[in-house]
Design a protein around this motif. Sequence first.
Motif, PDB file in Angstrom:
ATOM      1  N   ALA A 161     150.814 -12.052 117.130  1.00 32.94           N
ATOM      2  CA  ALA A 161     152.228 -12.271 116.512  1.00 32.94           C
ATOM      3  C   ALA A 161     153.223 -11.536 117.019  1.00 32.94           C
ATOM      4  CB  ALA A 161     151.895 -11.552 115.068  1.00 32.94           C
ATOM      5  N   ASN A 162     153.316 -10.767 117.711  1.00 29.52           N
ATOM      6  CA  ASN A 162     154.204  -9.976 118.447  1.00 29.52           C
ATOM      7  C   ASN A 162     155.055 -10.798 119.616  1.00 29.52           C
ATOM      8  OD1 ASN A 162     154.180  -8.011 116.615  1.00 29.52           O
ATOM      9  ND2 ASN A 162     153.408  -6.083 117.961  1.00 29.52           N
ATOM     10  N   SER A 163     153.963 -11.634 120.327  1.00 27.49           N
ATOM     11  CA  SER A 163     154.331 -12.431 121.331  1.00 27.49           C
ATOM     12  C   SER A 163     155.069 -13.734 120.776  1.00 27.49           C
ATOM     13  CB  SER A 163     153.203 -12.321 122.474  1.00 27.49           C
ATOM     14  OG  SER A 163     152.175 -13.212 121.883  1.00 27.49           O
ATOM     15  N   GLN A 164     155.118 -13.864 119.679  1.00 27.17           N
ATOM     16  CA  GLN A 164     155.615 -15.199 118.907  1.00 27.17           C
ATOM     17  C   GLN A 164     155.071 -16.434 119.528  1.00 27.17           C
ATOM     18  OE1 GLN A 164     159.819 -14.472 119.710  1.00 27.17           O
ATOM     19  NE2 GLN A 164     159.981 -13.064 117.744  1.00 27.17           N
ATOM     20  N   LEU A 165     153.802 -16.122 119.660  1.00 27.85           N
ATOM     21  CA  LEU A 165     152.841 -17.424 120.402  1.00 27.85           C
ATOM     22  C   LEU A 165     153.237 -18.072 121.747  1.00 27.85           C
ATOM     23  CD1 LEU A 165     153.033 -19.644 117.074  1.00 27.85           C
ATOM     24  CD2 LEU A 165     151.270 -18.107 117.821  1.00 27.85           C
ATOM     25  N   MET A 166     154.048 -16.972 122.729  1.00 30.58           N
ATOM     26  CA  MET A 166     154.610 -17.385 123.863  1.00 30.58           C
ATOM     27  C   MET A 166     153.300 -17.447 124.792  1.00 30.58           C
ATOM     28  SD  MET A 166     157.712 -15.070 124.096  1.00 30.58           S
ATOM     29  CE  MET A 166     157.715 -15.186 125.945  1.00 30.58           C
ATOM     30  N   LEU A 167     152.138 -16.661 124.526  1.00 30.12           N
ATOM     31  CA  LEU A 167     150.861 -16.452 125.310  1.00 30.12           C
ATOM     32  C   LEU A 167     149.893 -16.900 124.383  1.00 30.12           C
ATOM     33  CD1 LEU A 167     151.549 -12.948 126.476  1.00 30.12           C
ATOM     34  CD2 LEU A 167     152.068 -15.127 127.778  1.00 30.12           C
ATOM     35  N   GLN A 168     148.632 -17.422 125.196  1.00 26.12           N
ATOM     36  CA  GLN A 168     147.414 -17.726 124.403  1.00 26.12           C
ATOM     37  C   GLN A 168     146.447 -16.560 124.841  1.00 26.12           C
ATOM     38  OE1 GLN A 168     146.443 -19.912 122.382  1.00 26.12           O
ATOM     39  NE2 GLN A 168     144.570 -18.663 122.173  1.00 26.12           N
ATOM     40  N   LEU A 169     146.238 -15.605 123.909  1.00 20.40           N
ATOM     41  CA  LEU A 169     145.293 -14.446 124.261  1.00 20.40           C
ATOM     42  C   LEU A 169     143.902 -14.807 124.484  1.00 20.40           C
ATOM     43  CD1 LEU A 169     148.082 -13.398 123.303  1.00 20.40           C
ATOM     44  CD2 LEU A 169     146.590 -11.233 122.257  1.00 20.40           C
ATOM     45  N   PRO A 170     143.428 -14.120 125.258  1.00 21.08           N
ATOM     46  CA  PRO A 170     142.068 -14.309 125.324  1.00 21.08           C
ATOM     47  C   PRO A 170     141.059 -14.115 124.363  1.00 21.08           C
ATOM     48  CG  PRO A 170     142.670 -12.133 126.601  1.00 21.08           C
ATOM     49  CD  PRO A 170     143.809 -12.792 126.135  1.00 21.08           C
ATOM     50  N   GLU A 171     139.954 -14.577 124.166  1.00 18.48           N
ATOM     51  CA  GLU A 171     139.137 -14.292 123.171  1.00 18.48           C
ATOM     52  C   GLU A 171     138.259 -13.012 123.035  1.00 18.48           C
ATOM     53  OE1 GLU A 171     139.275 -16.149 120.375  1.00 18.48           O
ATOM     54  OE2 GLU A 171     140.632 -17.722 121.317  1.00 18.48           O
ATOM     55  N   LEU A 172     138.046 -12.526 121.787  1.00 14.95           N
ATOM     56  CA  LEU A 172     137.330 -11.382 121.763  1.00 14.95           C
ATOM     57  C   LEU A 172     135.728 -11.965 121.540  1.00 14.95           C
ATOM     58  CD1 LEU A 172     139.160  -9.390 118.906  1.00 14.95           C
ATOM     59  CD2 LEU A 172     138.607  -8.577 121.288  1.00 14.95           C
TER      60      LEU A 172
ATOM     61  N   PRO B 286     152.428  -8.956 131.880  1.00 19.25           N
ATOM     62  CA  PRO B 286     153.631  -7.944 131.762  1.00 19.25           C
ATOM     63  C   PRO B 286     154.354  -8.096 130.211  1.00 19.25           C
ATOM     64  CG  PRO B 286     153.994  -9.262 133.501  1.00 19.25           C
ATOM     65  CD  PRO B 286     152.528  -9.794 133.032  1.00 19.25           C
ATOM     66  N   VAL B 287     154.336  -9.174 129.847  1.00 16.21           N
ATOM     67  CA  VAL B 287     154.873  -9.283 128.489  1.00 16.21           C
ATOM     68  C   VAL B 287     153.945  -8.608 127.503  1.00 16.21           C
ATOM     69  CG1 VAL B 287     154.904 -10.975 126.304  1.00 16.21           C
ATOM     70  CG2 VAL B 287     155.447 -11.528 128.646  1.00 16.21           C
TER      71      VAL B 287
END
Length: 220
Positions: A69-80, A113-114
């Motif tokens: 949410a904080n990255s405003q969808l700029m990144l695709q985070l790795p999965e848990l 870095p983000v």
Amino acid sequence: MREETDSLANQQVISVWVRDPRIRKNDFWHAYIDYEICLHTDSVCFTKKISSVRRRYSEFVWLRQKLQANSQLMLQLPELPSKNPFFSLNNARQITKRMKGLQKFLEQILQSPVLLSDSCLHLFLQSQLSVSKIEACAAGRTHFSVAQAVQGCGLRRFHSEEDLQKNLSLCCDSDSDSSECRSPEPLIKDLAINKAKSTASLDLMGSSQEETFSCSSGST
């Protein structure tokens, strides 16, 4: 200039381990597992170079949602690691698999870095604040700052704002002869040195982990 900055970032090391799973009981019927997160770094992104906190799986789920949410969808985070409905607190293999998945998740997000600029990540990794207190602190709704929360965790664990304020008062009364009222920096330095010595010889993913799984089963 940018090439020099990228080169410096590549030379910095952020090492993270997820280890030492422990069964915790909420009450007679309900239990869960939390894990120790050990962080060693020389990165300028971290004011605290050595730390150790404990987190449970549900807190990792919160962290991923918050970072996304904080990255405003700029990144695709790795999965848990996926939530297994048949997860057992007595199954050492399942616990080890989840633990490795959580470590891989942290290793990947710490390369961004983000995400390294996100206060929630730093509080998750280097304070014992609950997720609700992390949100409040990152939003500036607490009497203490992010830096104070991180440094306060190095002195002793705290569970409320009042506890943290007591930690911060260790550096009060500059004219006092009591060592407890001097700057907390020497205490933090000593803690870091002791932590480095105690963790240097650990086999962080050793087979001794299975010895901790003798308690009765419960929910995660």
